[in-house]
Scaffold this motif. Sequence first.
Motif, PDB file in Angstrom:
ATOM      1  N   MET A   1       0.726  -1.238  -0.131  1.00 27.94           N
ATOM      2  CA  MET A   1       0.125  -0.124  -0.085  1.00 27.94           C
ATOM      3  C   MET A   1       0.690   1.318   0.098  1.00 27.94           C
ATOM      4  O   MET A   1       0.493   2.251  -0.520  1.00 27.94           O
ATOM      5  N   ASN A   2       2.065   1.123   0.662  1.00 33.67           N
ATOM      6  CA  ASN A   2       2.816   2.376   0.586  1.00 33.67           C
ATOM      7  C   ASN A   2       3.948   2.369  -0.474  1.00 33.67           C
ATOM      8  O   ASN A   2       4.628   3.500  -0.580  1.00 33.67           O
ATOM      9  N   GLN A   3       3.874   1.476  -1.254  1.00 38.07           N
ATOM     10  CA  GLN A   3       4.860   1.382  -2.262  1.00 38.07           C
ATOM     11  C   GLN A   3       4.410   2.220  -3.459  1.00 38.07           C
ATOM     12  O   GLN A   3       3.442   2.271  -3.944  1.00 38.07           O
ATOM     13  N   VAL A   4       5.271   3.433  -3.849  1.00 34.12           N
ATOM     14  CA  VAL A   4       4.853   4.437  -4.730  1.00 34.12           C
ATOM     15  C   VAL A   4       6.277   4.098  -5.750  1.00 34.12           C
ATOM     16  O   VAL A   4       7.053   5.452  -5.684  1.00 34.12           O
ATOM     17  N   LYS A   5       6.310   3.407  -6.699  1.00 33.85           N
ATOM     18  CA  LYS A   5       7.288   3.156  -7.577  1.00 33.85           C
ATOM     19  C   LYS A   5       7.091   2.486  -8.715  1.00 33.85           C
ATOM     20  O   LYS A   5       6.028   1.645  -8.623  1.00 33.85           O
ATOM     21  N   ILE A   6       7.692   2.877  -9.879  1.00 34.61           N
ATOM     22  CA  ILE A   6       7.265   2.514 -11.216  1.00 34.61           C
ATOM     23  C   ILE A   6       7.787   1.181 -11.622  1.00 34.61           C
ATOM     24  O   ILE A   6       7.422   0.378 -12.634  1.00 34.61           O
ATOM     25  N   PHE A   7       8.997   0.898 -10.895  1.00 39.21           N
ATOM     26  CA  PHE A   7       9.533  -0.400 -11.334  1.00 39.21           C
ATOM     27  C   PHE A   7       9.336  -1.519 -10.319  1.00 39.21           C
ATOM     28  O   PHE A   7      10.430  -1.344  -9.370  1.00 39.21           O
ATOM     29  N   LEU A  14       1.582  -1.181 -11.389  1.00 38.08           N
ATOM     30  CA  LEU A  14       0.831  -1.571 -12.571  1.00 38.08           C
ATOM     31  C   LEU A  14      -0.333  -0.773 -12.957  1.00 38.08           C
ATOM     32  O   LEU A  14      -0.567  -0.444 -14.379  1.00 38.08           O
ATOM     33  N   LEU A  15      -0.510   0.277 -12.283  1.00 33.74           N
ATOM     34  CA  LEU A  15      -1.681   1.399 -12.654  1.00 33.74           C
ATOM     35  C   LEU A  15      -0.773   2.302 -13.217  1.00 33.74           C
ATOM     36  O   LEU A  15      -1.494   2.940 -14.242  1.00 33.74           O
ATOM     37  N   TRP A  16       0.198   2.606 -13.010  1.00 33.64           N
ATOM     38  CA  TRP A  16       1.136   3.788 -13.797  1.00 33.64           C
ATOM     39  C   TRP A  16       1.523   3.201 -15.089  1.00 33.64           C
ATOM     40  O   TRP A  16       1.217   3.853 -15.914  1.00 33.64           O
ATOM     41  N   TRP A  17       1.933   1.863 -15.182  1.00 32.98           N
ATOM     42  CA  TRP A  17       2.174   1.585 -16.461  1.00 32.98           C
ATOM     43  C   TRP A  17       1.020   1.239 -17.562  1.00 32.98           C
ATOM     44  O   TRP A  17       1.072   1.587 -18.603  1.00 32.98           O
ATOM     45  N   SER A  18      -0.100   0.737 -16.552  1.00 31.05           N
ATOM     46  CA  SER A  18      -1.528   0.882 -17.573  1.00 31.05           C
ATOM     47  C   SER A  18      -1.871   2.202 -18.226  1.00 31.05           C
ATOM     48  O   SER A  18      -2.204   2.466 -19.265  1.00 31.05           O
ATOM     49  N   GLY A  19      -1.614   3.134 -17.294  1.00 27.33           N
ATOM     50  CA  GLY A  19      -2.095   4.750 -17.553  1.00 27.33           C
ATOM     51  C   GLY A  19      -0.947   5.340 -18.569  1.00 27.33           C
ATOM     52  O   GLY A  19      -1.568   5.962 -19.602  1.00 27.33           O
ATOM     53  N   LYS A 137       3.022  12.433  -4.595  1.00 23.50           N
ATOM     54  CA  LYS A 137       4.110  11.755  -5.353  1.00 23.50           C
ATOM     55  C   LYS A 137       3.857  10.791  -6.547  1.00 23.50           C
ATOM     56  O   LYS A 137       4.000  10.995  -7.532  1.00 23.50           O
ATOM     57  N   ALA A 138       2.346  10.214  -6.031  1.00 26.21           N
ATOM     58  CA  ALA A 138       1.756   9.155  -6.972  1.00 26.21           C
ATOM     59  C   ALA A 138       1.261  10.058  -8.067  1.00 26.21           C
ATOM     60  O   ALA A 138       1.143   9.718  -9.405  1.00 26.21           O
ATOM     61  N   ASN A 139       0.378  11.006  -7.890  1.00 23.02           N
ATOM     62  CA  ASN A 139      -0.123  12.097  -8.952  1.00 23.02           C
ATOM     63  C   ASN A 139       0.965  12.687  -9.953  1.00 23.02           C
ATOM     64  O   ASN A 139       0.741  12.740 -11.099  1.00 23.02           O
ATOM     65  N   SER A 140       2.192  13.024  -9.157  1.00 21.66           N
ATOM     66  CA  SER A 140       3.016  13.562  -9.969  1.00 21.66           C
ATOM     67  C   SER A 140       3.720  12.406 -11.098  1.00 21.66           C
ATOM     68  O   SER A 140       3.870  12.738 -12.042  1.00 21.66           O
ATOM     69  N   LEU A 141       3.969  11.284 -10.497  1.00 22.79           N
ATOM     70  CA  LEU A 141       4.571  10.288 -11.275  1.00 22.79           C
ATOM     71  C   LEU A 141       3.373   9.786 -12.503  1.00 22.79           C
ATOM     72  O   LEU A 141       3.956   9.652 -13.590  1.00 22.79           O
ATOM     73  N   SER A 142       2.327   9.830 -12.306  1.00 26.03           N
ATOM     74  CA  SER A 142       1.123   9.568 -13.023  1.00 26.03           C
ATOM     75  C   SER A 142       1.201  10.567 -14.239  1.00 26.03           C
ATOM     76  O   SER A 142       0.991  10.317 -15.295  1.00 26.03           O
ATOM     77  N   ALA A 143       0.827  11.740 -13.679  1.00 26.36           N
ATOM     78  CA  ALA A 143       0.917  12.998 -14.767  1.00 26.36           C
ATOM     79  C   ALA A 143       2.291  13.155 -15.461  1.00 26.36           C
ATOM     80  O   ALA A 143       2.169  13.245 -16.695  1.00 26.36           O
ATOM     81  N   LEU A 144       3.300  12.604 -15.074  1.00 21.56           N
ATOM     82  CA  LEU A 144       4.450  12.650 -15.565  1.00 21.56           C
ATOM     83  C   LEU A 144       4.795  11.496 -16.880  1.00 21.56           C
ATOM     84  O   LEU A 144       5.124  11.718 -17.805  1.00 21.56           O
ATOM     85  N   LEU A 432      16.121  12.718  -6.320  1.00 25.60           N
ATOM     86  CA  LEU A 432      15.466  12.507  -7.371  1.00 25.60           C
ATOM     87  C   LEU A 432      15.299  10.961  -7.726  1.00 25.60           C
ATOM     88  O   LEU A 432      14.439  10.497  -8.271  1.00 25.60           O
ATOM     89  N   GLY A 433      16.231  10.037  -6.809  1.00 26.75           N
ATOM     90  CA  GLY A 433      16.125   8.652  -6.821  1.00 26.75           C
ATOM     91  C   GLY A 433      14.776   8.217  -6.492  1.00 26.75           C
ATOM     92  O   GLY A 433      14.097   7.175  -6.811  1.00 26.75           O
ATOM     93  N   SER A 434      14.018   9.094  -5.628  1.00 23.22           N
ATOM     94  CA  SER A 434      12.616   8.652  -5.328  1.00 23.22           C
ATOM     95  C   SER A 434      11.859   8.639  -6.587  1.00 23.22           C
ATOM     96  O   SER A 434      10.419   7.853  -6.076  1.00 23.22           O
ATOM     97  N   LEU A 435      11.949   8.984  -7.613  1.00 23.16           N
ATOM     98  CA  LEU A 435      11.110   8.692  -8.706  1.00 23.16           C
ATOM     99  C   LEU A 435      11.046   7.128  -9.079  1.00 23.16           C
ATOM    100  O   LEU A 435       9.935   6.636  -9.438  1.00 23.16           O
ATOM    101  N   LEU A 436      12.004   6.208  -8.527  1.00 22.45           N
ATOM    102  CA  LEU A 436      12.142   4.982  -8.919  1.00 22.45           C
ATOM    103  C   LEU A 436      12.172   4.084  -7.486  1.00 22.45           C
ATOM    104  O   LEU A 436      11.734   2.916  -7.694  1.00 22.45           O
ATOM    105  N   ILE A 437      12.106   4.708  -6.330  1.00 21.57           N
ATOM    106  CA  ILE A 437      11.822   3.811  -5.018  1.00 21.57           C
ATOM    107  C   ILE A 437      10.900   4.672  -4.271  1.00 21.57           C
ATOM    108  O   ILE A 437      10.398   5.605  -4.551  1.00 21.57           O
ATOM    109  N   SER A 438      10.304   3.748  -3.377  1.00 21.75           N
ATOM    110  CA  SER A 438       9.163   4.265  -2.296  1.00 21.75           C
ATOM    111  C   SER A 438       9.880   5.196  -1.344  1.00 21.75           C
ATOM    112  O   SER A 438      11.046   5.256  -1.085  1.00 21.75           O
TER     113      SER A 438
END
Length: 444
Positions: A1-7, A14-19, A137-144, A432-438
Amino acid sequence: MNQVKIFSRSPFSLLWWSGTLSSFGDWGTLFASVALASYLGKKSGNSELTAIIPVIARVIPAFLSSFAGVFADRFNKKAILVFCDLSRMLIVFSLVYVNSLTILFLVNFLSEIFSLVRQPAREAALPEIVNSQHLVKANSLSALGTYVTLPLASLFFGLVVDFDLLGNFLLNSNGWPGTAVFFVDTITFALSAYLVSFIPLSKVKVLREEGEDNLFGDYKEGFVYFVNNKKLKIVVFSICSSLFGAGSLFVLGHPYLTQFIGYTESAFGFVITSFGVGVLFSMLILNSFLQEVKGASFLIGLSLLIAGLSLYIAINSAGFTFFLISIFIAGLGTGSGYIITLSYLQFSTPASMRGRVFGNFYSLGRLALLLAFFSSGVLATFINNIAPGKGTVYVLEFSAILILITGILAMVIGRRELLKEFSINNFEIKSLGSLLISVEDEPE
């Protein structure tokens, strides 16, 4: 639930890659549909006019956004996302064989309807798989992911449109050499549906009054909630004014630069790129610094103040370099205001009402863009009849001032909320590494 990373294998990933895949397919289909409309229009010598047909087809359903949010609250969100992706997969694949402008219009119209239904379901689903303190963080990554795919889809379209890659494999296709774009977009929608199928999303039970257990009753309930929530209205209408100003820039930016200032045709492309980079950069900044949104009205107002002031300075700047820098800063303000708005709507709205709130939000946002698209040129022409050569500048300045004033009003209204709720602890500097890690390293 706390994991906000794209890899990772987390639900958010899953939702990020789908979107992101879905956005790539949407952008690619739009670009290719415009080119196909122009190709089909050559037969009648009206390729310039027919090229806008897919755009019109996608604009018309905008007013259905409010009603689309009802489905996100009434039905299982995962089922909605999968159904919309699979529907668009079939619809877009049919473009491989479309050789009629009427059918092209209908296909884009249907595709946009399913996109509209999918959007509020996706936004309402995010808080179910991401904790409230990670929504920014999640919305920033999704919009990105959404906006990065725009230039990627455009680049892909440019690379394949001159090569008839599938002409020998797809029998009875329309003969347009860019058909491969539609085929690849079909695959992206299929992959998006596949990824969503693994996300654990449940239907939220909606409590209704007796006699109101129907779609219209749900819509009415969501509309009443929306119009009666003062803070919600302030936030939504603030960002809509920003979208109106941005719409005016897209409509009048080209004639302003080429006719009024005298720059070359490529200048407008540089301006749009500068604005887009500003929007993307704002998402990186929010992802790196803003942990949780409090004092939303004030922060959104500050973002709009920056956007409006920068846009006004750009319009009255002397050099093109300074113009681009100012537009970049305007993009920063616009992007941050948009992300903060999304995050605020998600964590402040009851789970049973999120779909309808986002449906109304997107409906008003699209309406603001439509008003800008249709009114900017008319108003500029009207002013030109009174003050020759000044219409474009005055309308752009008015748009900038509107954003600026709206930002100031939002800051004034939100100042008490800021003093009450806001704390410097809400900001946390992360790499900026937080883009890829929670934010919290949790075992998968």
